[in-house]
Motif scaffolding. Sequence first.
Motif, PDB file in Angstrom:
ATOM      1  N   LYS A  46     -18.554   1.689  21.385  1.00  0.00           N
ATOM      2  CA  LYS A  46     -19.940   1.609  20.896  1.00  0.00           C
ATOM      3  C   LYS A  46     -20.072   2.229  19.505  1.00  0.00           C
ATOM      4  N   LEU A  47     -19.380   3.334  19.276  1.00  0.00           N
ATOM      5  CA  LEU A  47     -19.428   3.980  17.955  1.00  0.00           C
ATOM      6  C   LEU A  47     -18.807   3.070  16.894  1.00  0.00           C
ATOM      7  N   GLU A  48     -17.763   2.356  17.258  1.00  0.00           N
ATOM      8  CA  GLU A  48     -17.131   1.420  16.324  1.00  0.00           C
ATOM      9  C   GLU A  48     -18.026   0.206  16.090  1.00  0.00           C
ATOM     10  N   GLU A  49     -18.546  -0.380  17.164  1.00  0.00           N
ATOM     11  CA  GLU A  49     -19.382  -1.575  17.050  1.00  0.00           C
ATOM     12  C   GLU A  49     -20.663  -1.303  16.263  1.00  0.00           C
ATOM     13  N   SER A  50     -21.208  -0.102  16.393  1.00  0.00           N
ATOM     14  CA  SER A  50     -22.441   0.243  15.678  1.00  0.00           C
ATOM     15  C   SER A  50     -22.188   0.549  14.207  1.00  0.00           C
ATOM     16  N   GLY A  51     -20.911   0.714  13.833  1.00  0.00           N
ATOM     17  CA  GLY A  51     -20.570   1.018  12.444  1.00  0.00           C
ATOM     18  C   GLY A  51     -20.532   2.506  12.144  1.00  0.00           C
ATOM     19  N   ILE A  52     -20.800   3.346  13.136  1.00  0.00           N
ATOM     20  CA  ILE A  52     -20.723   4.793  12.896  1.00  0.00           C
ATOM     21  C   ILE A  52     -19.276   5.180  12.598  1.00  0.00           C
ATOM     22  N   ILE A  53     -18.334   4.670  13.391  1.00  0.00           N
ATOM     23  CA  ILE A  53     -16.917   4.832  13.062  1.00  0.00           C
ATOM     24  C   ILE A  53     -16.536   3.604  12.253  1.00  0.00           C
ATOM     25  N   ARG A  54     -16.243   3.829  10.977  1.00  0.00           N
ATOM     26  CA  ARG A  54     -15.932   2.715  10.074  1.00  0.00           C
ATOM     27  C   ARG A  54     -14.444   2.421   9.993  1.00  0.00           C
ATOM     28  N   GLY A  55     -13.627   3.355  10.434  1.00  0.00           N
ATOM     29  CA  GLY A  55     -12.198   3.142  10.371  1.00  0.00           C
ATOM     30  C   GLY A  55     -11.455   4.428  10.668  1.00  0.00           C
ATOM     31  N   TYR A  56     -10.153   4.302  10.728  1.00  0.00           N
ATOM     32  CA  TYR A  56      -9.271   5.435  10.951  1.00  0.00           C
ATOM     33  C   TYR A  56      -8.329   5.459   9.758  1.00  0.00           C
ATOM     34  N   HIS A  57      -8.390   6.534   8.989  1.00  0.00           N
ATOM     35  CA  HIS A  57      -7.699   6.568   7.706  1.00  0.00           C
ATOM     36  C   HIS A  57      -6.559   7.573   7.712  1.00  0.00           C
ATOM     37  N   VAL A  58      -5.529   7.223   6.990  1.00  0.00           N
ATOM     38  CA  VAL A  58      -4.375   8.095   6.846  1.00  0.00           C
ATOM     39  C   VAL A  58      -4.641   9.064   5.681  1.00  0.00           C
ATOM     40  N   ASP A  59      -4.193  10.293   5.829  1.00  0.00           N
ATOM     41  CA  ASP A  59      -4.325  11.320   4.788  1.00  0.00           C
ATOM     42  C   ASP A  59      -2.973  11.416   4.089  1.00  0.00           C
ATOM     43  N   ILE A  60      -2.909  10.974   2.846  1.00  0.00           N
ATOM     44  CA  ILE A  60      -1.639  10.867   2.122  1.00  0.00           C
ATOM     45  C   ILE A  60      -1.517  11.973   1.078  1.00  0.00           C
ATOM     46  N   ASP A  61      -0.352  12.589   1.017  1.00  0.00           N
ATOM     47  CA  ASP A  61      -0.035  13.501  -0.078  1.00  0.00           C
ATOM     48  C   ASP A  61       0.551  12.618  -1.177  1.00  0.00           C
ATOM     49  N   TYR A  62      -0.289  12.227  -2.131  1.00  0.00           N
ATOM     50  CA  TYR A  62       0.138  11.284  -3.163  1.00  0.00           C
ATOM     51  C   TYR A  62       1.264  11.835  -4.016  1.00  0.00           C
ATOM     52  N   ASP A  63       1.265  13.117  -4.272  1.00  0.00           N
ATOM     53  CA  ASP A  63       2.329  13.721  -5.075  1.00  0.00           C
ATOM     54  C   ASP A  63       3.687  13.517  -4.391  1.00  0.00           C
ATOM     55  N   LEU A  64       3.761  13.819  -3.095  1.00  0.00           N
ATOM     56  CA  LEU A  64       5.011  13.628  -2.356  1.00  0.00           C
ATOM     57  C   LEU A  64       5.381  12.154  -2.249  1.00  0.00           C
ATOM     58  N   ALA A  65       4.384  11.272  -2.314  1.00  0.00           N
ATOM     59  CA  ALA A  65       4.638   9.827  -2.227  1.00  0.00           C
ATOM     60  C   ALA A  65       5.048   9.237  -3.573  1.00  0.00           C
ATOM     61  N   GLY A  66       5.120  10.074  -4.609  1.00  0.00           N
ATOM     62  CA  GLY A  66       5.576   9.588  -5.910  1.00  0.00           C
ATOM     63  C   GLY A  66       4.461   9.258  -6.891  1.00  0.00           C
ATOM     64  N   TYR A  67       3.232   9.691  -6.585  1.00  0.00           N
ATOM     65  CA  TYR A  67       2.094   9.477  -7.482  1.00  0.00           C
ATOM     66  C   TYR A  67       1.512  10.851  -7.837  1.00  0.00           C
ATOM     67  N   PRO A  68       2.106  11.511  -8.812  1.00  0.00           N
ATOM     68  CA  PRO A  68       1.733  12.895  -9.097  1.00  0.00           C
ATOM     69  C   PRO A  68       0.365  13.083  -9.755  1.00  0.00           C
TER      70      PRO A  68
END
Length: 168
Positions: A46-68
Amino acid sequence: MKDGELDSVDRAILYHLQQDARRTSSNDIAEQLDLSPSTVRTRLNKLEESGIIRGYHVDIDYDLAGYPLYTKIICTAPVPERDTLATKAREVHGVTAVREIMTGKRNVYVNAIGKTHDDLNRIASELDELGLDIVDEQIIRDEYVCPYHGFLETDEAPDGDESDEESE
């Protein structure tokens, strides 16, 4: 569920998901709230269908991923065009987030990543070409996301009442 009318169970589910949605199952939440897993899954749907939960996002350490270079670009957009320009800004390669601000002249915040300063210059140029007026750029060292504790601050407490299951 009406817009903005979450009960204590919904708020508690949101709180637990914010801590680590990837490693938090409906069974884990059910155990914490003394509910059945099916009740939690129904609430999540219900939370997803109503739009309250818009998605599940990954938390990225961009520096470690090569984007300093992680930057916040603060822009001004004409109010009638703000939402359109913010949507277009999300399509610029290297942009990771866009926020529309409702007050003041600094009304569009763009987060972007790059490997070099040339990457950031290209992103800024593309934002400028869209019609956003860049007023400030800030290099971000790191950003931390934490759960909103207000979901648990209420007189209501999850009481384990599973009557929702039968009525749904």
